[in-house]
Design a protein around this motif. Structure first.
Motif, mmCIF file in Angstrom:
data_model
loop_
_atom_site.group_PDB
_atom_site.id
_atom_site.type_symbol
_atom_site.label_atom_id
_atom_site.label_comp_id
_atom_site.label_asym_id
_atom_site.label_seq_id
_atom_site.Cartn_x
_atom_site.Cartn_y
_atom_site.Cartn_z
ATOM 1 N N GLN A 127 0.814 -1.217 0.000
ATOM 2 C CA GLN A 127 0.000 0.000 0.000
ATOM 3 C C GLN A 127 0.849 1.270 0.000
ATOM 4 O OE1 GLN A 127 -3.481 -0.152 -0.395
ATOM 5 N NE2 GLN A 127 -2.772 -2.204 -0.894
ATOM 6 N N TYR A 128 1.828 1.312 -0.862
ATOM 7 C CA TYR A 128 2.744 2.440 -0.950
ATOM 8 C C TYR A 128 2.079 3.630 -1.656
ATOM 9 C CZ TYR A 128 3.278 -0.051 -5.375
ATOM 10 O OH TYR A 128 3.028 -0.713 -6.536
ATOM 11 N N LEU A 129 2.734 4.782 -1.585
ATOM 12 C CA LEU A 129 2.233 6.032 -2.153
ATOM 13 C C LEU A 129 0.773 6.243 -1.729
ATOM 14 C CD1 LEU A 129 3.896 6.009 -5.704
ATOM 15 C CD2 LEU A 129 4.725 7.053 -3.594
ATOM 16 N N THR A 130 -0.117 6.497 -2.667
ATOM 17 C CA THR A 130 -1.523 6.763 -2.307
ATOM 18 C C THR A 130 -2.415 5.534 -2.434
ATOM 19 O OG1 THR A 130 -1.903 7.553 -4.571
ATOM 20 C CG2 THR A 130 -1.363 9.213 -2.903
ATOM 21 N N HIS A 131 -1.836 4.370 -2.698
ATOM 22 C CA HIS A 131 -2.646 3.154 -2.868
ATOM 23 C C HIS A 131 -3.522 2.863 -1.646
ATOM 24 C CE1 HIS A 131 -1.614 1.463 -6.711
ATOM 25 N NE2 HIS A 131 -0.320 1.461 -6.475
ATOM 26 N N GLY A 161 -8.818 2.257 -7.993
ATOM 27 C CA GLY A 161 -7.867 3.060 -8.744
ATOM 28 C C GLY A 161 -6.453 2.508 -8.814
ATOM 29 N N THR A 162 -6.282 1.235 -8.507
ATOM 30 C CA THR A 162 -4.940 0.643 -8.519
ATOM 31 C C THR A 162 -4.305 0.673 -9.900
ATOM 32 O OG1 THR A 162 -5.547 -0.820 -6.683
ATOM 33 C CG2 THR A 162 -3.578 -1.402 -7.944
ATOM 34 N N THR A 163 -5.049 0.249 -10.911
ATOM 35 C CA THR A 163 -4.511 0.242 -12.272
ATOM 36 C C THR A 163 -4.161 1.658 -12.714
ATOM 37 O OG1 THR A 163 -5.794 -1.730 -12.848
ATOM 38 C CG2 THR A 163 -4.966 -0.393 -14.674
ATOM 39 N N ALA A 164 -5.001 2.612 -12.351
ATOM 40 C CA ALA A 164 -4.764 4.005 -12.725
ATOM 41 C C ALA A 164 -3.440 4.517 -12.175
ATOM 42 C CB ALA A 164 -5.908 4.881 -12.229
ATOM 43 N N LEU A 165 -3.188 4.264 -10.904
ATOM 44 C CA LEU A 165 -1.971 4.757 -10.272
ATOM 45 C C LEU A 165 -0.734 4.085 -10.860
ATOM 46 C CD1 LEU A 165 -0.514 6.476 -8.235
ATOM 47 C CD2 LEU A 165 -1.123 4.846 -6.437
ATOM 48 N N GLU A 166 -0.802 2.775 -11.092
ATOM 49 C CA GLU A 166 0.350 2.072 -11.658
ATOM 50 C C GLU A 166 0.604 2.489 -13.107
ATOM 51 O OE1 GLU A 166 2.628 0.162 -10.078
ATOM 52 O OE2 GLU A 166 1.536 0.886 -8.328
ATOM 53 N N ALA A 167 -0.463 2.723 -13.864
ATOM 54 C CA ALA A 167 -0.296 3.218 -15.232
ATOM 55 C C ALA A 167 0.327 4.609 -15.213
ATOM 56 C CB ALA A 167 -1.646 3.252 -15.948
ATOM 57 N N GLN A 168 -0.144 5.448 -14.318
ATOM 58 C CA GLN A 168 0.389 6.798 -14.195
ATOM 59 C C GLN A 168 1.886 6.778 -13.918
ATOM 60 O OE1 GLN A 168 -0.881 9.159 -10.712
ATOM 61 N NE2 GLN A 168 -1.321 10.853 -12.114
ATOM 62 N N LEU A 169 2.308 5.903 -13.026
ATOM 63 C CA LEU A 169 3.726 5.801 -12.679
ATOM 64 C C LEU A 169 4.581 5.379 -13.876
ATOM 65 C CD1 LEU A 169 3.386 4.047 -9.202
ATOM 66 C CD2 LEU A 169 4.469 6.272 -9.592
ATOM 67 N N LEU A 170 4.014 4.559 -14.760
ATOM 68 C CA LEU A 170 4.746 4.064 -15.927
ATOM 69 C C LEU A 170 4.634 4.991 -17.138
ATOM 70 C CD1 LEU A 170 3.916 0.241 -15.716
ATOM 71 C CD2 LEU A 170 6.189 1.275 -15.509
ATOM 72 N N GLY A 171 3.889 6.083 -16.999
ATOM 73 C CA GLY A 171 3.731 7.007 -18.122
ATOM 74 C C GLY A 171 2.684 6.565 -19.123
ATOM 75 N N ILE A 172 1.852 5.590 -18.726
ATOM 76 C CA ILE A 172 0.770 5.092 -19.583
ATOM 77 C C ILE A 172 -0.500 5.884 -19.278
ATOM 78 C CG2 ILE A 172 -0.672 3.075 -20.121
ATOM 79 C CD1 ILE A 172 1.779 1.359 -19.160
ATOM 80 N N ASN A 173 -1.183 6.346 -20.312
ATOM 81 C CA ASN A 173 -2.421 7.083 -20.104
ATOM 82 C C ASN A 173 -3.540 6.124 -19.700
ATOM 83 O OD1 ASN A 173 -1.089 9.435 -20.886
ATOM 84 N ND2 ASN A 173 -1.675 9.188 -23.028
#
Length: 430
Positions: free
Chosen positions: A114-118, A155-167
């Motif tokens: 549960q790191y960052l805002t997860h 929002g897990t997928t959203a945050l991980e995509a954001q970190l990888l630069g994926i829209n």
């Protein structure tokens, strides 16, 4: 012995917690000349995903040292950098920590995942963030690509995509889920505005913060015009509502504690973004219906999602306290949620019909030769196993998808209604 130099057990634990590497072994890291797995990789499915991730990067490898290390056979600076910047299950390569290793140290909770805002808001049935990061890589998504999630959940997928630069574009039928996703991914851009009204919020509302005569949401509306800031303070309140409802914690104490933790997590996110030079992906959340998606045909580069386990887990009832606090009619909402409608055998029938519509929409919006990942498990309903996995595979293949990978994922808990999940990777073939 000098008493001043003696440390209590509590002081020692605090020191460990303040050290960003406390949960991991970092001894002799400079001497490692191989690719080393993270210490928390324990399950077979994780090793399978780690291997698939390396293959997606074009890495040739051999597993060594009791499945804890990988010897790269075609090592190059390009491959090393790719693993270092995007890898999910690896701690270090040639003695250098990966970006993901640094990212997961930014954790304000006691849970490794549960790191960052997860961690913000206790949503049941959350994705494992590390798994999602790996899956985004495995299906070949790159910076600037669009990943779609028709059941965006917490929002897990959203945050991980954001970190990888994926829209990311995500929808969910629950407005509570949409608020969660927005807060976790948008708050880093408005931290100054959040801090600007923090003292005003607390001074105006405490100690009458949760008294019935105080309209919290109207007060927040008066303090800011920025919807992102409003969502932050909405979710801070809902965390306290949840703590009080589920754990009988004091409202005000929980509210103030959670605001401070949320702000600390946002600061962590900003710090790690700057430290690693991350180029974040764009994120968009909307309240929407997976059975009728507002996207053009062949418009997204990938799909990663987990359909609702509503047959086994009543999401409306589970979040009833928060939904009511937001002013929603939960009885009316039940008619819109997949898997909650109907009773007995009719509930399963309605669920299957709704999922067929959802899967057909996934096929429609996904680009040809791209991948859709569905994480799903069979559930137990009224004492009988519901063959959701088999149903999903059969229907997805009937509409034009090809199942290219089926990975067993053993899970524990979730009200004892499931023993395992399956990670199903489908390709849209034309």
């Amino acid at each position: 012995m000098d008493k001043k130099k003696l440390k209590t057990k509590g002081e020692t634990m605090i020191e460990r917690a303040e050290n960003q590497f406390w949960a991991y072994d970092i001894n002799n890291i400079n001497n490692q000349k191989d690719l080393v797995l993270l210490d928390n990789v324990q399950f077979i499915y994780e090793l399978s995903l780690a291997e698939l991730e390396l293959k997606s990067f074009g890495v040739e490898f051999k597993v060594t040292n009791g499945l804890r290390k990988f010897k790269i056979l075609n090592k190059s600076e390009e491959i090393k950098n790719l693993i270092k910047k995007r890898g999910s299950y690896f701690k270090s390569i040639d003695g250098e920590f990966t970006d993901y290793f640094y990212i997961i140290q930014k954790n304000q909770t006691r849970s490794v995942n549960q790191y960052l805002t997860h961690w913000i808001y206790p949503y049941k049935g959350k994705f494992h963030p590390q798994m999602i990061r790996a899956l985004l890589n495995i299906i070949g998504l790159k910076q600037g690509d669009i990943v779609f999630e028709p059941f965006s959940g917490s929002g897990t997928t959203a945050l991980e995509a954001q970190l990888l630069g994926i829209n990311f574009y995500g929808i969910d039928i629950s407005p509570l889920c949409v608020i969660q996703g927005r807060v976790k991914t948008e708050s880093i851009f408005i931290l100054d505005k959040i801090l600007e009204i923090k003292d005003k919020v607390i001074s105006k509302l405490v100690p009458s913060l949760f008294h019935s005569e105080v309209d919290y949401y109207k007060l927040i509306d008066k303090l800011t015009d920025d919807e992102r800031v409003k969502n932050f303070y909405k979710l801070a309140r809902l965390l306290a509502v949840s703590d009080n409802s589920r754990r009988k914690k004091d409202f005000v104490t929980s509210y103030i504690k959670n605001i401070n933790l949320m702000i600390a997590s946002i600061k962590d996110y900003i710090e790690i973004k700057e430290r690693l030079g991350l180029k974040l992906g764009e994120v968009k959340f909307e309240v929407g219906d997976s059975r009728n998606v507002n996207l053009p045909d062949n418009s997204v580069d990938g799909i990663v999602t987990s359909p609702p386990y509503s047959i086994a887990l009543d999401y409306v009832k589970n979040d009833e306290h928060s939904l009511k606090d937001l002013g929603f009619d939960v009885t009316k909402m039940r008619n819109d949620f997949i898997g909650v409608r109907g009773n007995g055998k009719n509930r399963v029938k309605l669920y299957n019909e709704d999922m067929k519509k959802s899967y057909s929409e996934m096929y429609r919006v996904l680009k040809p030769n791209k991948y859709a990942v569905i994480v799903i498990g069979n559930a137990t309903y009224q004492g009988k196993e519901v063959k959701t996995v088999e149903f999903t595979v059969d229907y997805m293949e009937s509409i034009g998808f090809k199942l290219v990978k089926n990975i067993n994922k053993i899970i524990f808990g979730l009200y004892n209604v499931m023993k395992k999940e399956n990670i199903l990777i489908f390709k849209k073939e034309i």
